[in-house]
Design a protein around this motif. Structure first.
Motif, mmCIF file in Angstrom:
data_model
loop_
_atom_site.group_PDB
_atom_site.id
_atom_site.type_symbol
_atom_site.label_atom_id
_atom_site.label_comp_id
_atom_site.label_asym_id
_atom_site.label_seq_id
_atom_site.Cartn_x
_atom_site.Cartn_y
_atom_site.Cartn_z
ATOM 1 N N ASP A 32 -26.231 2.594 -8.238
ATOM 2 C CA ASP A 32 -25.502 3.761 -8.737
ATOM 3 C C ASP A 32 -26.144 4.201 -10.042
ATOM 4 O O ASP A 32 -26.486 3.362 -10.891
ATOM 5 C CB ASP A 32 -24.022 3.442 -8.994
ATOM 6 C CG ASP A 32 -23.247 3.244 -7.696
ATOM 7 O OD1 ASP A 32 -23.679 3.793 -6.675
ATOM 8 O OD2 ASP A 32 -22.226 2.536 -7.723
ATOM 9 N N ASN A 33 -26.307 5.497 -10.199
ATOM 10 C CA ASN A 33 -26.782 6.040 -11.462
ATOM 11 C C ASN A 33 -25.606 6.726 -12.151
ATOM 12 O O ASN A 33 -25.109 7.758 -11.687
ATOM 13 C CB ASN A 33 -27.923 7.033 -11.244
ATOM 14 C CG ASN A 33 -28.537 7.482 -12.546
ATOM 15 O OD1 ASN A 33 -29.259 6.736 -13.197
ATOM 16 N ND2 ASN A 33 -28.260 8.709 -12.935
ATOM 17 N N LEU A 34 -25.147 6.150 -13.246
ATOM 18 C CA LEU A 34 -23.949 6.637 -13.936
ATOM 19 C C LEU A 34 -24.336 7.647 -15.005
ATOM 20 O O LEU A 34 -25.312 7.468 -15.738
ATOM 21 C CB LEU A 34 -23.198 5.465 -14.571
ATOM 22 C CG LEU A 34 -22.847 4.314 -13.611
ATOM 23 C CD1 LEU A 34 -22.100 3.232 -14.355
ATOM 24 C CD2 LEU A 34 -22.040 4.815 -12.427
ATOM 25 N N GLN A 35 -23.550 8.709 -15.097
ATOM 26 C CA GLN A 35 -23.809 9.764 -16.070
ATOM 27 C C GLN A 35 -22.609 9.932 -16.991
ATOM 28 O O GLN A 35 -21.459 9.833 -16.570
ATOM 29 C CB GLN A 35 -24.095 11.095 -15.354
ATOM 30 C CG GLN A 35 -25.322 11.075 -14.455
ATOM 31 C CD GLN A 35 -26.614 11.005 -15.243
ATOM 32 O OE1 GLN A 35 -26.647 11.381 -16.423
ATOM 33 N NE2 GLN A 35 -27.682 10.537 -14.599
ATOM 34 N N SER A 36 -22.900 10.175 -18.257
ATOM 35 C CA SER A 36 -21.851 10.468 -19.238
ATOM 36 C C SER A 36 -21.780 11.974 -19.446
ATOM 37 O O SER A 36 -22.800 12.625 -19.678
ATOM 38 C CB SER A 36 -22.146 9.768 -20.575
ATOM 39 O OG SER A 36 -22.133 8.358 -20.400
ATOM 40 N N THR A 37 -20.575 12.542 -19.338
ATOM 41 C CA THR A 37 -20.372 13.979 -19.496
ATOM 42 C C THR A 37 -19.933 14.284 -20.925
ATOM 43 O O THR A 37 -18.880 13.816 -21.372
ATOM 44 C CB THR A 37 -19.320 14.493 -18.502
ATOM 45 O OG1 THR A 37 -19.705 14.120 -17.178
ATOM 46 C CG2 THR A 37 -19.207 16.004 -18.584
ATOM 47 N N HIS A 50 -34.419 9.715 -11.893
ATOM 48 C CA HIS A 50 -33.513 10.387 -12.820
ATOM 49 C C HIS A 50 -34.172 10.446 -14.188
ATOM 50 O O HIS A 50 -34.866 9.513 -14.610
ATOM 51 C CB HIS A 50 -32.182 9.636 -12.930
ATOM 52 C CG HIS A 50 -31.383 9.646 -11.660
ATOM 53 N ND1 HIS A 50 -30.610 10.707 -11.273
ATOM 54 C CD2 HIS A 50 -31.255 8.705 -10.684
ATOM 55 C CE1 HIS A 50 -30.026 10.432 -10.124
ATOM 56 N NE2 HIS A 50 -30.403 9.226 -9.739
ATOM 57 N N ASP A 51 -33.946 11.543 -14.889
ATOM 58 C CA ASP A 51 -34.533 11.692 -16.220
ATOM 59 C C ASP A 51 -33.902 10.730 -17.221
ATOM 60 O O ASP A 51 -34.575 10.219 -18.115
ATOM 61 C CB ASP A 51 -34.377 13.137 -16.708
ATOM 62 C CG ASP A 51 -35.184 14.119 -15.866
ATOM 63 O OD1 ASP A 51 -36.219 13.692 -15.316
ATOM 64 O OD2 ASP A 51 -34.770 15.293 -15.758
ATOM 65 N N ASN A 52 -32.598 10.512 -17.114
ATOM 66 C CA ASN A 52 -31.902 9.594 -18.024
ATOM 67 C C ASN A 52 -31.131 8.565 -17.203
ATOM 68 O O ASN A 52 -29.910 8.650 -17.052
ATOM 69 C CB ASN A 52 -30.945 10.371 -18.937
ATOM 70 C CG ASN A 52 -31.679 11.378 -19.805
ATOM 71 O OD1 ASN A 52 -32.502 11.017 -20.627
ATOM 72 N ND2 ASN A 52 -31.379 12.660 -19.606
ATOM 73 N N PRO A 53 -31.837 7.588 -16.651
ATOM 74 C CA PRO A 53 -31.173 6.641 -15.752
ATOM 75 C C PRO A 53 -30.261 5.667 -16.487
ATOM 76 O O PRO A 53 -30.582 5.184 -17.578
ATOM 77 C CB PRO A 53 -32.344 5.910 -15.104
ATOM 78 C CG PRO A 53 -33.448 5.991 -16.106
ATOM 79 C CD PRO A 53 -33.273 7.309 -16.795
ATOM 80 N N ASN A 54 -29.123 5.418 -15.915
ATOM 81 C CA ASN A 54 -28.182 4.405 -16.389
ATOM 82 C C ASN A 54 -27.677 3.691 -15.131
ATOM 83 O O ASN A 54 -26.603 3.986 -14.620
ATOM 84 C CB ASN A 54 -27.034 5.047 -17.169
ATOM 85 C CG ASN A 54 -26.080 4.014 -17.747
ATOM 86 O OD1 ASN A 54 -26.391 2.817 -17.774
ATOM 87 N ND2 ASN A 54 -24.923 4.453 -18.195
ATOM 88 N N ARG A 55 -28.498 2.799 -14.624
ATOM 89 C CA ARG A 55 -28.308 2.269 -13.284
ATOM 90 C C ARG A 55 -27.470 0.997 -13.275
ATOM 91 O O ARG A 55 -27.515 0.184 -14.198
ATOM 92 C CB ARG A 55 -29.657 1.995 -12.623
ATOM 93 C CG ARG A 55 -30.517 3.248 -12.456
ATOM 94 C CD ARG A 55 -31.772 2.945 -11.652
ATOM 95 N NE ARG A 55 -32.565 4.150 -11.427
ATOM 96 C CZ ARG A 55 -33.649 4.473 -12.118
ATOM 97 N NH1 ARG A 55 -34.051 3.679 -13.096
ATOM 98 N NH2 ARG A 55 -34.324 5.571 -11.855
#
Length: 420
Positions: free
Chosen positions: A116-121, A53-58
């Motif tokens: 899990d890779n969490l994304q902020s929208t 992922h380009d911006n990982p937040n694992r």
């Protein structure tokens, strides 16, 4: 042979992974397999292949779906081929993470990690810094370094001394080993079978040659140091092979030292690009043991050797002073044992002086070789990486064998999709 064995081992782990049914609560899963006969328990350094992922937040979870604190030490991109029967090969973009975490894997068994890779929208135009869904980062707090040259991992105190070497104290016993990881370089004018120095040899040691010191990672699970040494070495031997050349050049040797939490093992990875000929490079770990013998693992045995060398005054060939080892060497009694483990390095000596140093041969760049189509390979003009570990555990010889084989076997990993 090594590539074929690696593929076979990977395929075996693949079969195990494909017969595991995982829950669908998480985005991806990684199988960790322990191929040794000793359970893995405590903080370990291992690899986790996950999606890139380009911006990982694992977030990481163990097999019981409990949140797990994982310290990421390194990340490298990888293109992984997925072989399927009667199907075209698929390639997956992965990130191979080198991590440290507190895990437990039974002997000859496995466990599963979830990720899990969490994304902020982000919601533009609504309000400044407005998020429809916000997933904050999670950062591990704290570290093991108690000074810029000192580590306390709970069981060991590791210091970098003024000579650029390591002093290690076992907190439980108060025993201190000094000047560890000393590089030693000598001439080598022989062939691939036996080491033989030049008649007028000069020995070059790497203490006081530390060029750069850095901290690659420091957290609650693990600390990684980077040591770069700059050794001024003769380029090769003279044409007469009686002595080393007067022409010299700088040979840089880079070593990373990994110290996991609550571990009595120090892990080393040494990398160099060799530009010199006719030399042997070793790494020395002085033990100052009072023992007159030591042990090395050989096929089907744990062999006892005398530290004192035999008299070779009237022999045609001089004694090479080294002994064979299948990657496990040990000296000292159970309560003061020192063991050295290595991967692919099979030559060891215990010096006959008061230091009783475990001297591990890193590589030999000899003069010539016979019985091969590429005799020039013996000069070792290439980039090389070596792995070895030092154990200061209070343990019996049997426990040393088990620990050493576990280090050599490592932890196998396999990333697989959910519910395949």
């Amino acid at each position: 042979a090594q590539q074929m064995a690696e593929i076979s081992a990977r395929d075996c782990v693949n079969v195990i992974a494909r017969n595991i049914r995982c829950t669908g609560e998480h985005q991806e899963a990684v199988l960790l397999y322990n191929p040794s006969q000793k359970p893995v328990k405590g903080v370990q350094v291992f690899e986790l292949p996950v999606r890139r992922h380009d911006n990982p937040n694992r977030r990481f979870y163990n097999s019981e779906n409990q949140f797990l604190e994982v310290q990421v030490l390194r990340e490298e991109d990888e293109l992984y081929p997925d072989h399927r029967l009667l199907q075209l090969i698929e390639f997956h973009s992965l990130s191979r993470l080198t991590v440290a975490a507190d895990i437990e894997i039974p002997a000859f068994g496995y466990t599963v990690f979830y990720c899990d890779n969490l994304q902020s929208t982000f919601m533009p135009g609504e309000k400044p810094y407005g998020y429809e869904q916000y997933q904050p980062p999670y950062r591990l707090q704290g570290g093991q370094m108690t000074g810029h040259h000192r580590i306390d991992n709970g069981r060991l105190i590791v210091k970098l001394n003024s000579r650029g070497l390591l002093d290690v104290t076992v907190k439980e016993t108060g025993r201190t080993l000094r000047n560890l990881h000393l590089l030693e370089n000598r001439s080598d004018i022989a062939e691939g079978w036996n080491w033989r120095p030049a008649p007028y040899d000069n020995v070059i040691f790497g203490d006081n040659s530390l060029e750069q010191f850095g901290v690659l990672s420091d957290g609650p699970c693990c600390t990684v140091w980077k040591l770069t040494y700059a050794l001024r070495l003769p380029v090769k031997a003279e044409a007469s092979l009686k002595r080393r050349s007067k022409e010299e050049q700088i040979q840089r040797v880079t070593t990373t030292v990994t110290v996991p939490k609550d571990s009595e093992l120090l892990y080393f990875e040494t990398t160099l690009t060799n530009h010199t000929e006719n030399n042997r490079l070793r790494v020395l770990f002085p033990t100052e043991s009072a023992e007159d013998c030591f042990y090395t693992k050989t096929p089907f045995d744990f062999v006892k050797w005398n530290v004192a060398h035999e008299d070779d005054t009237h022999r045609i060939e001089p004694d090479t002073l080294v002994h064979p080892s299948q990657g496990i060497s040990r000296i000292g009694k159970d309560d003061a044992a020192v063991a050295l483990y290595s991967k692919g390095l099979y030559e060891i000596e215990v010096t006959e002086n008061q230091e009783r140093a475990l001297a591990l041969t890193i590589f030999r760049a000899a003069e010539f070789e016979t019985g091969t189509a590429h005799p020039e390979d013996i000069k070792m003009q290439r980039t090389m990486t070596f792995h070895y570990a030092l154990s200061l555990s209070r343990q019996s010889g049997t426990q040393t064998l088990l620990q050493g084989e576990q280090y050599r076997a490592g932890i196998r990993d396999f990333a697989f999709k959910q519910n395949e």
